[in-house]
Design a protein around this motif. Structure first.
Motif, mmCIF file in Angstrom:
data_model
loop_
_atom_site.group_PDB
_atom_site.id
_atom_site.type_symbol
_atom_site.label_atom_id
_atom_site.label_comp_id
_atom_site.label_asym_id
_atom_site.label_seq_id
_atom_site.Cartn_x
_atom_site.Cartn_y
_atom_site.Cartn_z
ATOM 1 N N ASP A 393 3.209 3.866 6.005
ATOM 2 C CA ASP A 393 1.947 4.582 6.111
ATOM 3 C C ASP A 393 1.889 5.828 5.086
ATOM 4 O O ASP A 393 3.087 6.217 4.743
ATOM 5 C CB ASP A 393 1.694 5.337 7.519
ATOM 6 C CG ASP A 393 0.203 5.446 7.688
ATOM 7 O OD1 ASP A 393 -0.538 5.259 6.728
ATOM 8 O OD2 ASP A 393 -0.084 5.796 9.052
ATOM 9 N N ASP A 394 0.908 6.415 4.534
ATOM 10 C CA ASP A 394 0.833 7.488 3.705
ATOM 11 C C ASP A 394 1.671 7.416 2.494
ATOM 12 O O ASP A 394 2.343 8.340 2.021
ATOM 13 C CB ASP A 394 1.098 8.703 4.662
ATOM 14 C CG ASP A 394 0.358 8.939 5.826
ATOM 15 O OD1 ASP A 394 -0.770 8.222 5.777
ATOM 16 O OD2 ASP A 394 0.632 9.652 6.626
ATOM 17 N N ASP A 416 -1.693 6.397 0.593
ATOM 18 C CA ASP A 416 -2.342 7.720 0.972
ATOM 19 C C ASP A 416 -3.636 8.052 0.498
ATOM 20 O O ASP A 416 -4.029 8.027 -0.602
ATOM 21 C CB ASP A 416 -1.496 8.755 1.016
ATOM 22 C CG ASP A 416 -1.885 9.907 2.113
ATOM 23 O OD1 ASP A 416 -1.502 9.744 3.367
ATOM 24 O OD2 ASP A 416 -2.577 10.948 1.690
ATOM 25 N N GLU A 450 -6.211 3.747 2.029
ATOM 26 C CA GLU A 450 -6.866 4.243 3.036
ATOM 27 C C GLU A 450 -8.113 5.357 2.428
ATOM 28 O O GLU A 450 -8.007 5.852 1.274
ATOM 29 C CB GLU A 450 -5.828 5.355 3.546
ATOM 30 C CG GLU A 450 -4.631 4.868 4.436
ATOM 31 C CD GLU A 450 -4.013 5.925 5.110
ATOM 32 O OE1 GLU A 450 -3.104 5.495 5.834
ATOM 33 O OE2 GLU A 450 -4.047 6.952 4.433
HETATM 34 MG MG MG Z 1 -2.150 7.167 6.595
#
Ligand code: MG
Ligand code: C2E
Ligand code: MG
Length: 497
Positions: A393-394, A416, A450
């Protein structure tokens, strides 16, 4: 022993003198006997008092001076602070309280034992004394913390304290030679200044503590000055912590689900479970604010378990209603993955709700991979083997080490939203996004973008070949009840018919 026997000797002498006097041929008046007794007793009392004062003095010294470091003890440094506040007030001067806390001192104790740890503390105390100005009062607060008090002249303001703090950090953080071992230790400093940020010793200490805590959470080896904002932030964090514990007990949190969309077909290919909290007193609190607090306080462990259980319960309910559910991604914090029973509990929960592991995705950030790469790699491999999909993630905000992508069994890379936000106007963000997508594809990983909010962003991401998107352009996170009627989920179910 000598002290204990003194009174026996004195009494025996007086007794023997009395006997001798009574056996003497001359007549002895009771006055003589009493005088002798009084003499003996006064001698004894004097000795006794001398001993008593010596013991008292040594006890006082022990209270005032810390035996290990030779600095003022915790008790005495607080007395000194009280006294300095009185004089600073009288002279209308400022006074700085610097709390110094060693970074990772526990590691030294754990690795080399407490004896070495104690010796290191002595060395640190000496170095601290040598780097502090002459008028500074230095004390040892216990554990790995020291306190420096400094009455400031009118021309000594914040820049002076900044230079001093940097100097102290520099000096204290050099290597130490202890029992032929070279030890390295860093330190963090929190500063609170009288009278602006504390009128009494307790408040000043509390505020300096808060500042050092801030310095620690900012990555250590640095200093922070207490200010009003820090106090308000701290108070809010404490409030959030208390209310969050309560919310978890009362089950007043919710899990919402944000669809993830295939960028070519625009069909829903998954959802991300996101916590939502609307507190009676605090109102809506964002996970971006309460998750870090939950992580620092350990609440993340029961909270994380609750998110898994709640999500599985929803999946089961949807399945019972005949709704087709796409794979659901759950965010996992480092502390959760570090628990040795994490996977056992997760597998038990999957079995309890009869959920196929392929319906579960786990999103982790890079921080866990940096902290404990080997244990983490084992766990991720085990998870992958039982069919759970994994996403990093990110991506792009942390260390973004490409070796994670090569060596660990990830299936997705989530770019991200800070990159996606500016992708249309910022060429470097566009170039980075493009590069991450190409690189991930060459490693056979799918890419999720995202925070897509505009058609321009979508067009550019399509051009770069991004696989999946998530963002307000498609849908916000939806409550479990409204999910079944969401057009994307309806379409997913119609397509399956
Ligand atoms: Mg994220
Ligand atoms: P994340 O995992 O990166 O989640 C994506 C965040 O982006 C979510 O914020 C989501 O609501 C937000 N988002 C999605 N699309 C858009 C968009 O188009 N524009 C904007 N501005 N934002 C968008 P949220 O829900 O506030 O969560 C923040 C972070 O909190 C998450 O970031 C995640 O790291 C953490 N979090 C949320 N729920 C959990 C949880 O159950 N467990 C753990 N450990 N962390 C969680
Ligand atoms: Mg996430």
């Amino acid at each position: 022993m000598k002290n204990k026997n003194t009174h026996y000797i004195v009494f025996c002498t007086v007794f023997v003198c009395g006997i001798v006097a009574s056996l003497m041929p001359w007549e002895l008046s009771p006055l003589w006997v009493f005088s002798l007794l009084a003499l003996g007793l006064s001698f004894y009392t004097k000795k006794f008092l001398l001993n008593y004062y010596a013991i008292l003095e040594s006890i006082n010294k022990r209270i005032e001076i810390d035996e290990l470091t030779g600095l003022f003890s915790r008790y005495q440094i607080q007395q000194e602070l009280n006294q300095l506040i009185v004089t600073s007030h009288a002279q209308d001067k400022k006074l700085a309280a610097l709390v110094l806390d060693l970074d990772h001192f526990k590691t030294i104790n754990d690795a080399f034992g407490h004896k070495i740890g104690d010796k290191l503390l002595v060395n640190v105390a000496q170095r601290l004394m040598s780097v502090c100005p002459k008028q500074a009062v230095v004390g040892y607060l216990g554990g790995d913390a020291f306190l420096v008090l400094l009455a400031l002249d009118h021309d000594q303001d914040k820049p002076y304290l900044v230079t001093l703090s940097k100097n102290v950090i520099d000096h204290v953080s050099q290597s130490y030679l202890v029992d032929e071992l070279t030890l390295n230790i860093g330190c963090s400093i929190g500063v609170a200044v009288y009278p602006e940020f504390g009128l009494d010793a307790a408040t000043l200490m509390k505020n300096a503590d808060m500042a050092v805590y801030r310095a620690k959470s900012a990555g250590r080896a640095t200093y922070y000055f207490y200010d009003g904002e820090m106090g308000r932030q701290f108070a809010r964090n404490v409030r959030i912590e208390t209310r969050l514990r309560q919310a978890l007990r009362n089950e007043s949190l919710e899990v919402h689900f944000q669809p993830k969309v295939d960028l070519l077909t625009e069909r829903c290919v998954g959802m991300e479970a996101l916590l939502r909290w609307n507190d009676d007193e605090l109102g809506c609190v964002s996970p971006a604010e309460f998750i870090p607090i939950a992580e620092q306080t350990g609440i993340i462990l029961p909270l994380g378990e609750w998110v898994f259980e709640q999500t599985f319960r929803h999946i089961l309910e949807w399945q019972e209603q005949g709704i087709i559910v796409p794979p659901i991604a759950i965010n996992c914090s480092a502390a959760q993955l570090k628990r040795s029973d994490f996977l056992t509990k997760l597998v038990a929960l999957l079995e309890k709700y009869q959920i196929d592991p392929s319906l579960l995705e786990v999103e982790v950030t890079e921080s866990i991979l940096i902290e404990d790469a080997t244990i983490c790699a084992e766990l991720l491999n085990e998870m992958s083997q039982i069919g759970i999909r994994l996403a990093i993630d990110d991506f792009g905000t942390g260390y973004s080490s490409l070796s994670y992508l090569k060596d660990l069994p990830f299936h997705y890379v989530k770019i991200d939203q800070v990159f996606i936000r500016d992708i249309v106007h910022d060429k470097s963000h566009a170039a980075l996004t493009n590069a991450i997508i190409s690189l991930s594809h060459s490693l056979h990983l799918k890419v999720i973008a995202e925070g897509i909010t505009s058609l321009e962003q979508l067009a550019l991401l399509r051009e770069y070949g991004c696989d999946i998107g998530q963002g307000y352009l498609f849908s916000k996170a939806l409550g479990a009840d409204s999910l079944a009627s969401d057009p994307m989920i309806v379409a997913l179910n119609q397509q399956a018919l």
